[in-house]
Write a protein that holds these residues in place. Structure first.
Motif, PDB file in Angstrom:
ATOM      1  N   ILE A   1      34.447  33.348  14.185  1.00 42.98           N
ATOM      2  CA  ILE A   1      35.877  33.678  14.178  1.00 42.98           C
ATOM      3  C   ILE A   1      36.752  32.448  14.031  1.00 42.98           C
ATOM      4  N   TYR A   2      36.455  31.396  14.813  1.00 37.07           N
ATOM      5  CA  TYR A   2      37.346  30.236  14.875  1.00 37.07           C
ATOM      6  C   TYR A   2      36.787  29.000  14.171  1.00 37.07           C
ATOM      7  N   GLY A   3      35.531  29.049  13.762  1.00 39.35           N
ATOM      8  CA  GLY A   3      34.928  27.868  13.165  1.00 39.35           C
ATOM      9  C   GLY A   3      34.756  26.760  14.190  1.00 39.35           C
ATOM     10  N   ASN A   4      34.712  27.140  15.466  1.00 35.47           N
ATOM     11  CA  ASN A   4      34.657  26.176  16.553  1.00 35.47           C
ATOM     12  C   ASN A   4      33.204  25.976  16.973  1.00 35.47           C
ATOM     13  N   PHE A   5      32.654  24.823  16.603  1.00 38.77           N
ATOM     14  CA  PHE A   5      31.255  24.557  16.911  1.00 38.77           C
ATOM     15  C   PHE A   5      31.089  23.803  18.223  1.00 38.77           C
ATOM     16  N   GLU A   6      32.197  23.532  18.922  1.00 40.94           N
ATOM     17  CA  GLU A   6      32.144  22.835  20.201  1.00 40.94           C
ATOM     18  C   GLU A   6      32.151  23.804  21.379  1.00 40.94           C
ATOM     19  N   ALA A   7      32.450  25.065  21.136  1.00 35.20           N
ATOM     20  CA  ALA A   7      32.596  26.029  22.225  1.00 35.20           C
ATOM     21  C   ALA A   7      31.251  26.294  22.893  1.00 35.20           C
ATOM     22  N   MET A   8      31.276  26.323  24.210  1.00 28.11           N
ATOM     23  CA  MET A   8      30.097  26.612  25.010  1.00 28.11           C
ATOM     24  C   MET A   8      30.420  27.791  25.923  1.00 28.11           C
ATOM     25  N   VAL A   9      29.454  28.684  26.105  1.00 28.73           N
ATOM     26  CA  VAL A   9      29.646  29.860  26.951  1.00 28.73           C
ATOM     27  C   VAL A   9      28.489  29.950  27.933  1.00 28.73           C
ATOM     28  N   LYS A  10      28.814  30.250  29.180  1.00 21.54           N
ATOM     29  CA  LYS A  10      27.812  30.494  30.214  1.00 21.54           C
ATOM     30  C   LYS A  10      28.072  31.887  30.760  1.00 21.54           C
ATOM     31  N   PHE A  11      27.012  32.626  31.027  1.00 18.46           N
ATOM     32  CA  PHE A  11      27.137  34.004  31.480  1.00 18.46           C
ATOM     33  C   PHE A  11      26.560  34.156  32.883  1.00 18.46           C
ATOM     34  N   GLN A  12      27.268  34.899  33.729  1.00 14.01           N
ATOM     35  CA  GLN A  12      26.781  35.256  35.061  1.00 14.01           C
ATOM     36  C   GLN A  12      27.090  36.726  35.303  1.00 14.01           C
ATOM     37  N   ARG A  13      26.245  37.369  36.087  1.00 10.44           N
ATOM     38  CA  ARG A  13      26.468  38.762  36.462  1.00 10.44           C
ATOM     39  C   ARG A  13      26.825  38.794  37.940  1.00 10.44           C
ATOM     40  N   ILE A  14      27.903  39.509  38.265  1.00 12.40           N
ATOM     41  CA  ILE A  14      28.345  39.647  39.646  1.00 12.40           C
ATOM     42  C   ILE A  14      28.143  41.099  40.056  1.00 12.40           C
ATOM     43  N   VAL A  15      27.414  41.305  41.130  1.00 17.12           N
ATOM     44  CA  VAL A  15      27.203  42.640  41.675  1.00 17.12           C
ATOM     45  C   VAL A  15      28.097  42.757  42.902  1.00 17.12           C
ATOM     46  N   VAL A  16      29.049  43.694  42.847  1.00 14.88           N
ATOM     47  CA  VAL A  16      30.031  43.882  43.919  1.00 14.88           C
ATOM     48  C   VAL A  16      29.649  45.135  44.693  1.00 14.88           C
ATOM     49  N   PHE A  17      29.596  45.019  46.007  1.00 16.36           N
ATOM     50  CA  PHE A  17      29.196  46.122  46.871  1.00 16.36           C
ATOM     51  C   PHE A  17      30.421  46.771  47.500  1.00 16.36           C
ATOM     52  N   GLY A  18      30.372  48.078  47.666  1.00 18.67           N
ATOM     53  CA  GLY A  18      31.481  48.821  48.258  1.00 18.67           C
ATOM     54  C   GLY A  18      31.430  48.859  49.768  1.00 18.67           C
ATOM     55  N   GLU A  19      30.580  48.055  50.364  1.00 18.78           N
ATOM     56  CA  GLU A  19      30.421  48.041  51.817  1.00 18.78           C
ATOM     57  C   GLU A  19      30.022  46.637  52.258  1.00 18.78           C
ATOM     58  N   ALA A  20      30.174  46.356  53.535  1.00 12.80           N
ATOM     59  CA  ALA A  20      29.744  45.077  54.084  1.00 12.80           C
ATOM     60  C   ALA A  20      28.220  45.100  54.241  1.00 12.80           C
ATOM     61  N   LEU A  21      27.580  43.984  53.934  1.00 11.95           N
ATOM     62  CA  LEU A  21      26.121  43.890  53.999  1.00 11.95           C
ATOM     63  C   LEU A  21      25.708  42.857  55.037  1.00 11.95           C
ATOM     64  N   ASP A  22      24.658  43.180  55.803  1.00  9.37           N
ATOM     65  CA  ASP A  22      24.106  42.170  56.700  1.00  9.37           C
ATOM     66  C   ASP A  22      23.130  41.298  55.900  1.00  9.37           C
ATOM     67  N   GLN A  23      22.667  40.231  56.512  1.00 11.13           N
ATOM     68  CA  GLN A  23      21.835  39.253  55.808  1.00 11.13           C
ATOM     69  C   GLN A  23      20.501  39.844  55.351  1.00 11.13           C
ATOM     70  N   ASP A  24      19.912  40.742  56.147  1.00 14.95           N
ATOM     71  CA  ASP A  24      18.623  41.343  55.766  1.00 14.95           C
ATOM     72  C   ASP A  24      18.755  42.198  54.509  1.00 14.95           C
ATOM     73  N   ARG A  25      19.789  43.043  54.489  1.00 13.64           N
ATOM     74  CA  ARG A  25      19.975  43.899  53.288  1.00 13.64           C
ATOM     75  C   ARG A  25      20.346  43.042  52.086  1.00 13.64           C
ATOM     76  N   ARG A  26      21.147  41.998  52.313  1.00 12.94           N
ATOM     77  CA  ARG A  26      21.549  41.116  51.204  1.00 12.94           C
ATOM     78  C   ARG A  26      20.315  40.458  50.583  1.00 12.94           C
ATOM     79  N   SER A  27      19.387  39.970  51.396  1.00 14.27           N
ATOM     80  CA  SER A  27      18.188  39.329  50.851  1.00 14.27           C
ATOM     81  C   SER A  27      17.272  40.362  50.169  1.00 14.27           C
ATOM     82  N   ALA A  28      17.199  41.582  50.714  1.00 11.78           N
ATOM     83  CA  ALA A  28      16.379  42.627  50.087  1.00 11.78           C
ATOM     84  C   ALA A  28      16.966  43.015  48.723  1.00 11.78           C
ATOM     85  N   ILE A  29      18.285  43.116  48.643  1.00 12.65           N
ATOM     86  CA  ILE A  29      18.936  43.423  47.352  1.00 12.65           C
ATOM     87  C   ILE A  29      18.728  42.274  46.375  1.00 12.65           C
TER      88      ILE A  29
END
Length: 163
Positions: A130-158
């Motif tokens: 699109i831009y002819g920009n060969f300097e552009a760098m992209v990094k991707f991350q996935r964020i999983v958002v929970f609808g409830e509070a999690l304790d440490q045990d459930r967080r590690s199991a997930i």
């Protein structure tokens, strides 16, 4: 021949002295957070079902894709949001992590260094086309958002399920 070399050196030195030499461009990191609309979020629906079946959660999860971009001007970045990273009729876009997660618990996952990242690679290819920009760098991350509070045990199991 020697005169030609002197001429090239003089032109180069003149350009450097007058600020027209090769300059290193400084780009800031830019982030965009993209989430599918609830009716279209099949990936988060699948993950919710899987975690519910394992009794690790009791509310639905949301998946937000985080793109960290370096090498674009502010105008190119704003223009690329709905050309490369999101679809206007299918995605919600956020400018900050706080706006995306809304004070909920979350986990961030990303590939290990050296692993091929298909989403980041495809986004960089699109930016180049699109831009002819060969300097552009992209990094991707996935964020999983929970609808409830999690304790440490459930967080590690997930975390083990997500890996």
């Amino acid at each position: 021949m020697l005169t030609l070399i002197r001429l090239i050196i003089n032109i180069y030195l003149w350009n450097v002295r007058n600020g027209q030499g090769r300059k290193e461009k400084m780009y800031q990191l830019q982030e965009i957070f993209v989430e599918k609309m609830p009716d279209l979020a099949t990936e988060s629906q699948t993950l919710t079902r899987e975690l519910l079946n394992q009794s690790l959660i009791s509310a639905r999860v949301r998946i937000i894709n985080r793109y960290i971009i370096k090498g674009l001007s502010e105008d190119e970045f704003q223009d690329s949001i709905y050309k490369v990273f999101a679809e206007k009729n299918a995605d919600f876009c956020y400018n900050s992590l706080e706006a995306a997660v809304e004070n909920n618990d979350y986990l961030i996952t990303e590939l290990l260094p050296g692993q091929f990242d298909m989403r980041a690679s495809a986004a960089m290819e699109c930016l180049k086309l699109i831009y002819g920009n060969f300097e552009a760098m992209v990094k991707f991350q996935r964020i999983v958002v929970f609808g409830e509070a999690l304790d440490q045990d459930r967080r590690s199991a997930i975390g083990k399920v997500l890996i």
